[in-house]
Motif scaffolding. Structure first.
Motif, PDB file in Angstrom:
ATOM      1  N   TRP A 192     -10.896 -16.550  11.933  1.00 30.31           N
ATOM      2  CA  TRP A 192     -12.412 -16.490  12.428  1.00 30.31           C
ATOM      3  C   TRP A 192     -12.031 -17.905  13.820  1.00 30.31           C
ATOM      4  O   TRP A 192     -12.433 -17.482  15.277  1.00 30.31           O
ATOM      5  N   PHE A 193     -11.420 -18.771  13.580  1.00 28.78           N
ATOM      6  CA  PHE A 193     -11.369 -20.280  14.293  1.00 28.78           C
ATOM      7  C   PHE A 193     -10.078 -19.413  15.091  1.00 28.78           C
ATOM      8  O   PHE A 193     -10.315 -19.818  16.622  1.00 28.78           O
ATOM      9  N   PHE A 238     -10.736 -24.576  18.447  1.00 31.72           N
ATOM     10  CA  PHE A 238     -10.907 -23.912  17.591  1.00 31.72           C
ATOM     11  C   PHE A 238      -9.186 -23.234  16.944  1.00 31.72           C
ATOM     12  O   PHE A 238      -9.105 -23.112  15.726  1.00 31.72           O
ATOM     13  N   ALA A 289     -11.656 -17.115  17.833  1.00 34.49           N
ATOM     14  CA  ALA A 289     -12.744 -18.007  18.369  1.00 34.49           C
ATOM     15  C   ALA A 289     -12.148 -18.431  19.826  1.00 34.49           C
ATOM     16  O   ALA A 289     -12.549 -18.282  21.057  1.00 34.49           O
ATOM     17  N   ASP A 290     -10.561 -19.144  19.060  1.00 35.38           N
ATOM     18  CA  ASP A 290      -9.877 -19.480  20.064  1.00 35.38           C
ATOM     19  C   ASP A 290      -9.451 -18.550  20.993  1.00 35.38           C
ATOM     20  O   ASP A 290      -9.029 -18.934  21.952  1.00 35.38           O
TER      21      ASP A 290
END
Length: 190
Positions: free
Chosen positions: A27-28, A39, A31-32
């Protein structure tokens, strides 16, 4: 007579925690979206924590006699989920050539399947080369994940690529070695 090892123990909890960390890492990274901002740093932190649990759970399991069948199966699955997701995401972001990801994942999947095929003839434990492969892959991925290229310049990117190429070389060599061991194990078992 040895005492039974409880399924719920520190080593297995750490392995399970590593599996739970993988979606957060993904997810990070997503998201980044390649911006190398907050993120991305969070993804690096989750990756580092997950890798640390890999070392820690193995050390605890061996030193305290907490080796379980669950751990023997879940630990390599957790490793492959983490390493595989990192490679796929780095390639999807255009930061790592797809051929590297495909080659490493094909080797990992192939050797895992090979281990299941020959298990009736005996167990193929991780070799020193296999452990070196894991360390090199982890280091290379960590270098690729760290958003330092823009700060440190092309030398950093070249170093990360060199470590990844060494990881690829050891991945291929140890893969061939495991195939030879499996062949010998199967031949001896017949």
């Amino acid at each position: 007579m040895s005492r039974p090892v409880p399924l719920l123990n520190t080593a297995n909890v750490l392995t399970t925690l590593r599996i739970v960390m993988v979606p957060f890492f993904i997810w990070f990274m997503v998201a980044d979206a390649g911006t190398h901002g907050l993120f991305r740093w969070l993804a690096v932190a989750v990756f580092a924590a997950a890798i640390y649990t890999d070392k820690l759970d193995g050390d605890i399991a061996r030193s305290r006699g907490l080796v379980t069948n669950f751990g023997k199966i879940a630990d390599p699955i957790a490793d492959k989920l983490l390493i595989g997701s990192a490679l796929i995401l780095l390639s999807a972001l255009g930061e790592l050539p797809w051929w590297v990801t495909i080659l490493i994942l094909a080797r990992e999947l192939g050797i895992t399947l090979l281990r299941f095929v020959v298990i009736r003839y005996g167990v193929m434990p991780a070799s020193r080369g296999g452990k070196l492969k894991t360390v090199l892959q982890t280091l290379a991925i960590f270098l690729y994940l760290m958003p330092l290229g823009s700060l440190l310049g092309g030398g950093y990117a070249a170093a990360a690529f060199a470590v990844m190429m060494l990881a690829v070389l050891v991945t291929v060599v140890t893969g061939v070695d495991y195939v030879a061991k499996a062949w010998r194990l199967r031949t001896a078992g017949r």
